[in-house]
Design a protein around this motif. Sequence first.
Motif, mmCIF file in Angstrom:
data_model
loop_
_atom_site.group_PDB
_atom_site.id
_atom_site.type_symbol
_atom_site.label_atom_id
_atom_site.label_comp_id
_atom_site.label_asym_id
_atom_site.label_seq_id
_atom_site.Cartn_x
_atom_site.Cartn_y
_atom_site.Cartn_z
ATOM 1 N N HIS A 199 27.274 29.547 38.569
ATOM 2 C CA HIS A 199 27.421 29.569 39.987
ATOM 3 C C HIS A 199 28.325 30.528 40.644
ATOM 4 N N GLY A 200 28.866 31.406 40.067
ATOM 5 C CA GLY A 200 29.700 32.284 40.737
ATOM 6 C C GLY A 200 31.101 31.982 40.457
ATOM 7 N N GLY A 201 32.009 32.805 40.750
ATOM 8 C CA GLY A 201 33.321 32.878 40.365
ATOM 9 C C GLY A 201 33.979 33.401 38.963
ATOM 10 N N ILE A 202 34.870 33.766 38.969
ATOM 11 C CA ILE A 202 35.260 34.594 37.601
ATOM 12 C C ILE A 202 35.692 33.464 36.762
ATOM 13 N N ALA A 203 35.014 33.517 35.413
ATOM 14 C CA ALA A 203 35.103 32.472 34.312
ATOM 15 C C ALA A 203 36.429 32.792 33.770
ATOM 16 N N PHE B 66 36.369 27.634 36.278
ATOM 17 C CA PHE B 66 36.742 26.786 35.032
ATOM 18 C C PHE B 66 35.777 25.887 34.619
ATOM 19 N N ASN B 67 35.024 26.057 33.595
ATOM 20 C CA ASN B 67 33.901 25.124 33.047
ATOM 21 C C ASN B 67 32.861 25.419 34.040
ATOM 22 N N ASN B 68 32.759 26.483 34.743
ATOM 23 C CA ASN B 68 31.469 26.727 35.598
ATOM 24 C C ASN B 68 31.700 26.034 36.980
ATOM 25 N N SER B 69 32.970 25.582 37.023
ATOM 26 C CA SER B 69 33.259 24.794 38.346
ATOM 27 C C SER B 69 34.447 25.438 39.219
ATOM 28 N N THR C 33 43.625 21.984 33.079
ATOM 29 C CA THR C 33 42.507 21.259 32.834
ATOM 30 C C THR C 33 41.757 20.827 34.173
ATOM 31 N N MET C 34 40.569 20.233 33.875
ATOM 32 C CA MET C 34 39.637 20.071 34.994
ATOM 33 C C MET C 34 40.363 19.008 35.711
ATOM 34 N N ALA C 35 40.640 19.473 37.059
ATOM 35 C CA ALA C 35 41.191 18.483 38.132
ATOM 36 C C ALA C 35 40.131 17.404 38.506
#
Length: 474
Positions: A260-264, A285-288, A315-317
Amino acid sequence: MLEKKKKIVVIGNGMVGFRFCEKLLEYDAFHEHQITVLGDELSPAYDRVSLSLLFDGKTESDLVFAESRWYEYCKINLRLGARVIEINRSAQTVTTSSGKSFPYDHLVIATGARPHLPDISGIDQEGVHVYRTTGDATSILNGSRAASHAVVIGGGLLGLEVAEACREKGLETTIVEQESILMACQLDEAAGRLLDMKIENLGLRLRLNARVQSLGGSGVVESVRFENGPPIPADMVIIATGIVPNDELARGAGLELGTHGGIAIDEHTLTSDPHIFAIGDCAAFNNSTFGLVAPGYAMAEVAAAQLGKINKTFTMATPASKLKLLDLQVASIGQIHLEAPEARQLIDQEPARGVYKKLIMSNDLKRLLGAILVGETSEFERLRKHVEQKLELPSNPRALLAPIGEPLATQLDMEDDDVVCFCNYVTYGDICRAIDEKNLKSTSDVMGATYAAGLCGSCLDVLDAVTKAYLARK
């Protein structure tokens, strides 16, 4: 013979880019790196979270984290007004709009995000604003002097902040939201209705379940028109409908992007190019993407640590937010829209006091999945920790909630890894160590040494209580 210093180029001089520089200076024990910062804006990095202070008489310089002389002292090559237009990965250079080229060994992309602009006819007229930079805030402030009716499109955290600023300036202010409640992503219907009532009691008008069709006017905005319902007058309109990652440079350089955009990025904040990091709102991060300061700061620390040969990972916040204005206490943590049979709920409320507390728990009552707090939020950190660390719930989950009218902060039952300042991620242990190591004597000393309460300020009361209690025990 001395080894040649590695060239680190940072694209973006916002809050996250600045935090990266601070952390790299801390982790670069042997001074192996030479940092160049390319900032699009004309001022050094500033506190974007506190933009609303400009409406209270503060100046742009009051929000600046460090003047140019700090960069000079730290031997950072700061270039302001330097808009990067190209990343050449094969040559490992970046080029600015002035034609200047900067070589790098490692590149850090911290380009942030820009306001999302909905597809609304008339949005390009005079009197229509966004709210992201000091320039935006100054334009709104200047426009408010000649305006009488302001309409804020967007009922999230940012929309509420700028709406209150308009109200404080004497404008008749309406918040327009397409959902049935404000802060619909963070609250359930009951909490949202309570917040709506509190907002209206402050003198702000609400237009809920409203979809904007167009902005009326002939070059200068005059009204907001809806798909449903009558139009409302507006000589100032502020768009606060979210953000879009600034990932165009990465896209042009062929870097991998999120779905959905953003730099992976990976857990080390590295992009698909091992010489390029991405941090903050521009990263996925992880597409988020996150759109919050705290995850951006965490990414900045991870990137700096990697360059300093220290192993840290991102890590995923846990989604967590607190409303920081209007003297309102509102907080949301984790998954808050789960209902039976997916989860079980526990609600504690006193409508007469304007207090609503809700726990969302796993069906086996072993884990806390989310929480909503309105009216009192002293349990925020305790609940956030339970969600993020997947701690086991007590046999009586209600014990996690402070009795209504008795804030948890007065108990000060905190562990070293409990976070006091969520924006800057300052823990109780960080505060105690700073007091001991730097011989701090006051809350203001702690603020200066740790950055706690330095952004939104919502943790100031807890910070003050923690500091005084620890100093009293010494």
